[in-house]
Design a protein around this motif. Sequence first.
Motif, PDB file in Angstrom:
ATOM      1  N   ILE A 374     -18.951  57.540   4.836  1.00 56.21           N
ATOM      2  CA  ILE A 374     -17.901  55.878   4.182  1.00 56.21           C
ATOM      3  C   ILE A 374     -18.779  54.967   3.615  1.00 56.21           C
ATOM      4  O   ILE A 374     -19.857  54.846   4.008  1.00 56.21           O
ATOM      5  N   GLY A 375     -18.154  54.578   2.103  1.00 53.13           N
ATOM      6  CA  GLY A 375     -19.118  54.001   1.037  1.00 53.13           C
ATOM      7  C   GLY A 375     -18.696  52.142   2.202  1.00 53.13           C
ATOM      8  O   GLY A 375     -18.002  52.191   3.189  1.00 53.13           O
ATOM      9  N   ASN A 376     -19.427  51.950   1.745  1.00 56.18           N
ATOM     10  CA  ASN A 376     -20.389  50.557   2.803  1.00 56.18           C
ATOM     11  C   ASN A 376     -19.396  48.884   2.361  1.00 56.18           C
ATOM     12  O   ASN A 376     -19.671  47.870   2.881  1.00 56.18           O
ATOM     13  N   GLY A 377     -18.134  49.277   0.764  1.00 56.13           N
ATOM     14  CA  GLY A 377     -17.720  48.135   0.539  1.00 56.13           C
ATOM     15  C   GLY A 377     -16.442  47.855   1.034  1.00 56.13           C
ATOM     16  O   GLY A 377     -15.814  47.587   2.317  1.00 56.13           O
ATOM     17  N   THR A 378     -15.466  46.972   0.644  1.00 52.21           N
ATOM     18  CA  THR A 378     -14.010  47.029   0.922  1.00 52.21           C
ATOM     19  C   THR A 378     -13.368  47.409   1.918  1.00 52.21           C
ATOM     20  O   THR A 378     -13.155  48.904   1.460  1.00 52.21           O
ATOM     21  N   ALA A 379     -12.771  47.055   2.748  1.00 51.85           N
ATOM     22  CA  ALA A 379     -12.270  47.981   3.750  1.00 51.85           C
ATOM     23  C   ALA A 379     -13.248  49.020   4.401  1.00 51.85           C
ATOM     24  O   ALA A 379     -12.912  49.972   5.147  1.00 51.85           O
ATOM     25  N   ALA A 406     -23.230  50.582  -3.350  1.00 56.74           N
ATOM     26  CA  ALA A 406     -23.677  49.704  -4.700  1.00 56.74           C
ATOM     27  C   ALA A 406     -24.268  50.472  -5.737  1.00 56.74           C
ATOM     28  O   ALA A 406     -24.578  51.536  -5.915  1.00 56.74           O
ATOM     29  N   GLY A 407     -23.495  50.237  -6.706  1.00 56.05           N
ATOM     30  CA  GLY A 407     -23.884  50.524  -7.687  1.00 56.05           C
ATOM     31  C   GLY A 407     -22.750  52.136  -7.856  1.00 56.05           C
ATOM     32  O   GLY A 407     -22.807  52.324  -9.350  1.00 56.05           O
ATOM     33  N   ALA A 408     -22.063  52.270  -7.069  1.00 63.91           N
ATOM     34  CA  ALA A 408     -21.292  52.844  -6.976  1.00 63.91           C
ATOM     35  C   ALA A 408     -20.193  53.187  -8.583  1.00 63.91           C
ATOM     36  O   ALA A 408     -19.699  54.088  -9.303  1.00 63.91           O
ATOM     37  N   VAL A 410     -20.971  51.205 -10.578  1.00 60.77           N
ATOM     38  CA  VAL A 410     -21.346  51.648 -11.753  1.00 60.77           C
ATOM     39  C   VAL A 410     -21.291  53.178 -12.508  1.00 60.77           C
ATOM     40  O   VAL A 410     -21.229  52.698 -13.658  1.00 60.77           O
ATOM     41  N   TYR A 411     -21.878  53.457 -11.729  1.00 61.55           N
ATOM     42  CA  TYR A 411     -21.965  55.308 -12.121  1.00 61.55           C
ATOM     43  C   TYR A 411     -20.853  55.632 -12.348  1.00 61.55           C
ATOM     44  O   TYR A 411     -20.526  56.072 -13.688  1.00 61.55           O
ATOM     45  N   SER A 412     -19.311  55.134 -11.598  1.00 63.95           N
ATOM     46  CA  SER A 412     -18.125  55.617 -12.005  1.00 63.95           C
ATOM     47  C   SER A 412     -17.608  55.418 -13.536  1.00 63.95           C
ATOM     48  O   SER A 412     -17.137  56.227 -14.015  1.00 63.95           O
ATOM     49  N   ALA A 413     -17.645  53.957 -14.022  1.00 63.85           N
ATOM     50  CA  ALA A 413     -17.386  54.157 -15.330  1.00 63.85           C
ATOM     51  C   ALA A 413     -18.539  54.116 -15.823  1.00 63.85           C
ATOM     52  O   ALA A 413     -18.380  53.941 -17.629  1.00 63.85           O
ATOM     53  N   SER A 414     -19.297  54.303 -15.995  1.00 69.64           N
ATOM     54  CA  SER A 414     -20.577  55.319 -16.583  1.00 69.64           C
ATOM     55  C   SER A 414     -20.150  55.983 -17.906  1.00 69.64           C
ATOM     56  O   SER A 414     -18.898  57.305 -17.595  1.00 69.64           O
ATOM     57  N   LYS A 415     -20.724  56.307 -18.339  1.00 66.20           N
ATOM     58  CA  LYS A 415     -21.095  57.743 -20.022  1.00 66.20           C
ATOM     59  C   LYS A 415     -20.970  59.180 -19.062  1.00 66.20           C
ATOM     60  O   LYS A 415     -19.937  59.384 -19.055  1.00 66.20           O
ATOM     61  N   LEU A 416     -22.343  59.267 -18.224  1.00 65.80           N
ATOM     62  CA  LEU A 416     -22.639  59.708 -17.154  1.00 65.80           C
ATOM     63  C   LEU A 416     -21.043  60.227 -16.380  1.00 65.80           C
ATOM     64  O   LEU A 416     -20.753  61.827 -16.284  1.00 65.80           O
ATOM     65  N   ILE A 448     -27.958  55.881 -11.372  1.00 67.47           N
ATOM     66  CA  ILE A 448     -27.257  54.877 -11.341  1.00 67.47           C
ATOM     67  C   ILE A 448     -28.622  54.457 -12.013  1.00 67.47           C
ATOM     68  O   ILE A 448     -29.731  53.839 -11.770  1.00 67.47           O
ATOM     69  N   ASP A 449     -28.346  52.760 -12.625  1.00 70.71           N
ATOM     70  CA  ASP A 449     -28.751  51.718 -13.241  1.00 70.71           C
ATOM     71  C   ASP A 449     -29.749  51.173 -12.163  1.00 70.71           C
ATOM     72  O   ASP A 449     -29.422  50.477 -11.099  1.00 70.71           O
ATOM     73  N   VAL A 450     -30.677  50.912 -12.290  1.00 68.61           N
ATOM     74  CA  VAL A 450     -31.836  51.343 -10.622  1.00 68.61           C
ATOM     75  C   VAL A 450     -31.533  50.243 -10.476  1.00 68.61           C
ATOM     76  O   VAL A 450     -31.441  49.068  -9.027  1.00 68.61           O
ATOM     77  N   LYS A 451     -31.394  48.728 -11.341  1.00 63.63           N
ATOM     78  CA  LYS A 451     -30.952  47.222 -10.337  1.00 63.63           C
ATOM     79  C   LYS A 451     -29.683  47.260  -9.864  1.00 63.63           C
ATOM     80  O   LYS A 451     -29.631  46.507  -9.547  1.00 63.63           O
TER      81      LYS A 451
END
Length: 718
Positions: A374-379, A406-408, A410-416, A448-451
Amino acid sequence: MELHLRLASEFNIKEEYAKNIISLIDEGCTIPFIARYRKEMHGTCDDQTLREFADRLNYLRNLDKRKEEVEKSIREQEKWTDEIAKALDDAVTLTEVEDIYRPYKPKRKTRASVAIEKGLKPLADILLEQTTDADMLELSKEYINVEKGVNTQEEALQGAKDIVAEIISDDAGLRKTLREIIAKKAIIVVNYDEEADKEKTYETYKDFKQEVAKIPSHRILAINRGEKEKVLSASVEIDPKLTISVIENEYLKENPTTYDIMKDVILDSYDRLLYPSLERECRTNLTDVANEQAIKMFEVNLKPLLLQPPLKNNVIMGLDPAYRTGCKIAVIDKKGDVLATTVIYPTPPQNKTEEAKEKLKFLIDKCKVDIIAIGNGTASKESEIFVADLIKDCDRKLNYAVVSEAGASVYSASKLGAKEFPDYDVALRSAVSIARRLQDPLAELIKIDVKSIGVGQYQHDMPQNRLTEVLTNTVEDCVNSVGVDLNTASESLLSYVSGINGTIAKNIVDYRSKVKKINNRDELLNVTKLGPKAFEQCAGFLRVVGGDNVLDNTAVHPESYKAVKKLLNIFKMTEKDVENGNISMLPNLITEKGEKAVADICEVGVPTLNDIVKELLKPGRDIREDMPKPILRSDLLSIEDLEPDMVLDGVVRNVIDFGAFVDIGVHQDGLVHISQISKDYIKHPSEVLKVGQQVKVKVLSVDLQKKRIALTMKDIDE
């Protein structure tokens, strides 16, 4: 002093080792390669020490380069002296070099430079020498020059004073002394604008004062952010008596003719030129140190996060929580490939709980799901309650884990992300990423971008290039310490392997798809742009599972294969014995014969021999397997269930300067303050705790309104 001698002294290693490390770095060897495969050349320094060595080498080379630039500039001005040469030679920091250069550095127009243009330098020299018996105002008459804009004696004297004030402020030795006094004796004073701080975020800094020498890094960063948000304003303050007396001791002479004038000049130099400059330097230095400390914490937290044990051989359902748009679901098989996806609406406003349960039960049975991530974000909290309830209704044995997302996005919207899953929307890609993070954290998080991985504090306030550099190095160290399966690794994962850049990583994947399976490490030389040097750097970190040679599934470097054969021959063993696990007696046999003697026969050093043996005993070993597995849950608590003195199992989620946040299964992480971590005194929480570590904690207090949980690790009965 030669660089290798200086670095040997600073790092307390042999001069020969320092020279070797510099040579290896200059040859283009990567730190992971040097650390792992050149141990005899550097005395088994670890990768962290080698990176610090490389950073320091770079600093010292920049220092030498800057010294050369300064010398050239001063020589061109024909002002070079033996005194300057010695001062520059003795300078050990860039700050000291800049202090020496300060009087000779081309300046924008200043009061002193204007006065010099007006011909007032000789008068300034008289004032600075303080040996004249004549009245300075009377002497100033000679320097009246209407054409140059010096109309009165007073103007001439003021110009001379301005020149002397600048000479004092440019004194490198004086600046160094004052800098040290400010660092030891000054305090930071913060003003708080209560009206501007609507959320009361910075209320702690109301009437705040602390010694510069004692203020912790996280407070510096908080003050800096408060200043950016125009809620705080800070200054460095010191008793002027401490600093002005130092200047007077250096520059003020007991000459009644010049005494009062020089006192005024010293005060003006201090107030107008010296102190503002040194205060800025002090704040900059504090920020630089705080940034490095914060970046260090990112590094310290990132490593254990990336090295969390993978949950291999499990079918995992990833759940990306949401409210209005529904929770996205993705099920992955034991290899990480997607088996099924769907969307459910168990959370407000739809609250279609029963429908969601039926959908997931069907997928759980059909795909034989073992774990729900389970992702720990909203809801997340509502989703966790739903999953815990779902598990009770399932016939199949199930557990769940809350995973940092965190960063999921970012990955989802990335070219990769788009390249991997062109037919999925952004949220479904996130669900896949959440599932894979539990199955193999390292392989997924490196996409994911390390930052954006989200470990540490104030990441957006850090110098981004430096943060990226340090975190990228950390990822590189983790990837190479674990090793990479040559036949399954993604392009992203391959690009972090020693000696492999993005282009070569892509070429490996292209070659792999062409030949279907790579059977041995030697095939790497068929990959476009992967030459002998790149092969040397990368081969030992790449694994071929089920290939032609069992050694290709170990961290033994191909350059040591001959040594392995010699080693096995000594004890009448073969590579087949290695493959079948029939060499358990090898360490004892080596001890009986003598490590040094065996190493000499094999023509390797003892450290390399030990590494070879470790790998032969367990081909295909994953260093992460020895670490505690993630805590899996089947039920959950609510923050309302917590009571003081309740003892719980937890997992460290983040380590910061003043403590650590621990997940205790109530959705809200609790804080273990540094004072509650250990009975013994510790300087920093990272001495005891690391991200992913499993700990026992006791509840101290719960603030339901602010959703704050205070925990302790002390006085817990085992």
